[in-house]
Design a protein around this motif. Sequence first.
Motif, PDB file in Angstrom:
ATOM      1  N   SER A 252      38.175  44.768  44.128  1.00 50.70           N
ATOM      2  CA  SER A 252      37.278  43.608  44.117  1.00 50.70           C
ATOM      3  C   SER A 252      36.109  43.760  45.083  1.00 50.70           C
ATOM      4  CB  SER A 252      38.059  42.325  44.432  1.00 50.70           C
ATOM      5  OG  SER A 252      38.505  42.301  45.779  1.00 50.70           O
ATOM      6  N   THR A 253      36.172  44.730  45.997  1.00 51.90           N
ATOM      7  CA  THR A 253      35.035  44.997  46.886  1.00 51.90           C
ATOM      8  C   THR A 253      34.265  46.234  46.445  1.00 51.90           C
ATOM      9  OG1 THR A 253      36.517  46.202  48.394  1.00 51.90           O
ATOM     10  CG2 THR A 253      36.082  43.888  48.891  1.00 51.90           C
ATOM     11  N   ALA A 254      34.509  46.700  45.219  1.00 50.64           N
ATOM     12  CA  ALA A 254      33.822  47.885  44.701  1.00 50.64           C
ATOM     13  C   ALA A 254      32.884  47.478  43.562  1.00 50.64           C
ATOM     14  CB  ALA A 254      34.863  48.917  44.252  1.00 50.64           C
ATOM     15  N   TYR A 255      33.042  48.075  42.384  1.00 48.88           N
ATOM     16  CA  TYR A 255      32.153  47.798  41.252  1.00 48.88           C
ATOM     17  C   TYR A 255      32.157  46.316  40.892  1.00 48.88           C
ATOM     18  CZ  TYR A 255      29.977  48.780  36.659  1.00 48.88           C
ATOM     19  OH  TYR A 255      29.145  48.824  35.575  1.00 48.88           O
ATOM     20  N   ALA A 256      33.328  45.685  40.933  1.00 49.15           N
ATOM     21  CA  ALA A 256      33.425  44.269  40.573  1.00 49.15           C
ATOM     22  C   ALA A 256      32.570  43.399  41.489  1.00 49.15           C
ATOM     23  CB  ALA A 256      34.885  43.816  40.620  1.00 49.15           C
ATOM     24  N   LEU A 257      32.478  43.756  42.754  1.00 47.03           N
ATOM     25  CA  LEU A 257      31.648  43.000  43.693  1.00 47.03           C
ATOM     26  C   LEU A 257      30.180  43.080  43.289  1.00 47.03           C
ATOM     27  CD1 LEU A 257      31.434  41.436  46.399  1.00 47.03           C
ATOM     28  CD2 LEU A 257      31.170  43.654  47.523  1.00 47.03           C
ATOM     29  N   SER A 258      29.735  44.261  42.853  1.00 47.32           N
ATOM     30  CA  SER A 258      28.345  44.435  42.421  1.00 47.32           C
ATOM     31  C   SER A 258      28.036  43.620  41.173  1.00 47.32           C
ATOM     32  CB  SER A 258      28.065  45.917  42.145  1.00 47.32           C
ATOM     33  OG  SER A 258      28.289  46.702  43.295  1.00 47.32           O
ATOM     34  N   ALA A 259      29.074  43.297  40.391  1.00 44.37           N
ATOM     35  CA  ALA A 259      28.899  42.501  39.175  1.00 44.37           C
ATOM     36  C   ALA A 259      29.191  41.026  39.428  1.00 44.37           C
ATOM     37  CB  ALA A 259      29.805  43.040  38.071  1.00 44.37           C
ATOM     38  N   ASN A 260      29.106  40.609  40.702  1.00 46.30           N
ATOM     39  CA  ASN A 260      29.322  39.211  41.102  1.00 46.30           C
ATOM     40  C   ASN A 260      30.751  38.740  40.872  1.00 46.30           C
ATOM     41  OD1 ASN A 260      26.633  38.687  41.990  1.00 46.30           O
ATOM     42  ND2 ASN A 260      25.996  38.501  39.852  1.00 46.30           N
ATOM     43  N   GLY A 261      31.691  39.659  40.968  1.00 42.01           N
ATOM     44  CA  GLY A 261      33.091  39.288  40.843  1.00 42.01           C
ATOM     45  C   GLY A 261      33.627  38.673  42.122  1.00 42.01           C
ATOM     46  N   PRO A 262      34.799  38.056  42.055  1.00 37.72           N
ATOM     47  CA  PRO A 262      35.395  37.433  43.239  1.00 37.72           C
ATOM     48  C   PRO A 262      35.988  38.485  44.172  1.00 37.72           C
ATOM     49  CG  PRO A 262      36.921  37.299  41.412  1.00 37.72           C
ATOM     50  CD  PRO A 262      35.658  37.910  40.860  1.00 37.72           C
ATOM     51  N   ILE A 263      36.040  38.179  45.448  1.00 41.75           N
ATOM     52  CA  ILE A 263      36.714  39.046  46.409  1.00 41.75           C
ATOM     53  C   ILE A 263      38.143  38.544  46.572  1.00 41.75           C
ATOM     54  CG2 ILE A 263      36.796  39.829  48.800  1.00 41.75           C
ATOM     55  CD1 ILE A 263      33.786  39.645  48.901  1.00 41.75           C
ATOM     56  N   LEU A 264      39.104  39.408  46.295  1.00 43.72           N
ATOM     57  CA  LEU A 264      40.518  39.063  46.401  1.00 43.72           C
ATOM     58  C   LEU A 264      41.117  39.750  47.620  1.00 43.72           C
ATOM     59  CD1 LEU A 264      41.627  39.530  42.669  1.00 43.72           C
ATOM     60  CD2 LEU A 264      40.757  37.469  43.780  1.00 43.72           C
ATOM     61  N   HIS A 265      41.864  39.009  48.405  1.00 45.36           N
ATOM     62  CA  HIS A 265      42.552  39.613  49.544  1.00 45.36           C
ATOM     63  C   HIS A 265      43.595  40.604  49.027  1.00 45.36           C
ATOM     64  CE1 HIS A 265      45.153  39.964  53.091  1.00 45.36           C
ATOM     65  NE2 HIS A 265      44.091  39.600  53.785  1.00 45.36           N
ATOM     66  N   PRO A 266      43.778  41.751  49.707  1.00 46.56           N
ATOM     67  CA  PRO A 266      44.734  42.757  49.222  1.00 46.56           C
ATOM     68  C   PRO A 266      46.154  42.240  49.028  1.00 46.56           C
ATOM     69  CG  PRO A 266      43.339  43.695  50.922  1.00 46.56           C
ATOM     70  CD  PRO A 266      43.019  42.229  50.881  1.00 46.56           C
ATOM     71  N   SER A 267      46.527  41.187  49.746  1.00 47.03           N
ATOM     72  CA  SER A 267      47.887  40.661  49.612  1.00 47.03           C
ATOM     73  C   SER A 267      48.050  39.737  48.412  1.00 47.03           C
ATOM     74  CB  SER A 267      48.292  39.912  50.886  1.00 47.03           C
ATOM     75  OG  SER A 267      47.480  38.767  51.083  1.00 47.03           O
ATOM     76  N   VAL A 268      46.943  39.395  47.755  1.00 45.79           N
ATOM     77  CA  VAL A 268      47.003  38.512  46.588  1.00 45.79           C
ATOM     78  C   VAL A 268      47.480  39.312  45.377  1.00 45.79           C
ATOM     79  CG1 VAL A 268      45.640  37.118  44.980  1.00 45.79           C
ATOM     80  CG2 VAL A 268      45.198  36.985  47.434  1.00 45.79           C
ATOM     81  N   GLY A 269      48.477  38.808  44.690  1.00 43.53           N
ATOM     82  CA  GLY A 269      48.971  39.487  43.491  1.00 43.53           C
ATOM     83  C   GLY A 269      48.162  39.086  42.281  1.00 43.53           C
TER      84      GLY A 269
END
Length: 232
Positions: free
Chosen positions: A188-205
Motif C-alpha cells: 500500500s506504500t508502493a504502486y498503490a500509493l501512487s494511484a491514490n490508494g489507501p495506506i494500510l498498516h502492516p498489521s491489518v489483515g
Amino acid sequence: MTLSFSNIALIGKYQSPDVAESVLLIARFLRERGLEVVIEQGTASSIGNAEGFPVATYEEIAENADLAVVVGGDGTMLHTARRLADRAVPLAGVNLGRLGFLTDIARKDVLLRLGEILDGKYCEESRSMLDAEILRGGQRIFQTLALNDVVVNRRELGRMIEFDLSIDGEFVYTQRSDGMIVSTPTGSTAYALSANGPILHPSVGGIALVPLCPHALTARLVTLPDSCCIEI
C-alpha cells in the motif's frame, strides 16, 4: 518468541558487484560469532571472490537457513520473500541505496544491528502475501506469491481494458480502466500509493483494490479481508 539463529544465508542484489564489500563484511562478522554462513549462488557469482564461504541455492537456503540477510534494496527483499515464503525463513534487510521501506538496516549500522538481532534484541513482524494465479480455459498456466501487489493491465500503455470483478464467487461490477492493483498492506506504500490508494498498516489483515484511471463517474477504492478470493 525470540528465535535463535545458527545458520544464516546472505543474499545480495541481483547481478550487482556493488554488494561485495557489505556481503563479505557481514559474512566475516557472522563467522567470528561462530555461526554457519552461506552465500546465495547468484550473489557469490556477482561478487566474484566469496573467500571460501559455502555457496547455496535458494532451495538449499529455504531448507536449511534460520535467517536470511538481504543486502540491497526493497526489490531484492521482495524477490527473496517470494523465493523463501514456502518455508517462512525470517528476513532481515540491509539497505545499500535510497530509502528502503523493507530494508531498514543502514549500511553504516549493519554490524551493530545484526549483533542486536543475534542477541535477541529485535521485534519480529509478519507480513501477509498474495497467492496469485492465471487461468486460461480453466487451466492454471501461472502461479506466484506477491509481497507487494498484483497488477492487472494491458501490456501497451494508455490502452483501457474491460474486466469483471468478483469477490468470493460473487459478481461485484464490470469496469473499464487502465487496470487494477490488488495490494497487500506492505504494497500500500508502493504502486498503490501512487494511484491514490489507501495506506494500510502492516498489521491489518486486509487487501486494497485500487483501480487505475477508471473511466467512470463513480469508482471507489475497496478494502477487503485478506481471506477473500478475488477474481478479475
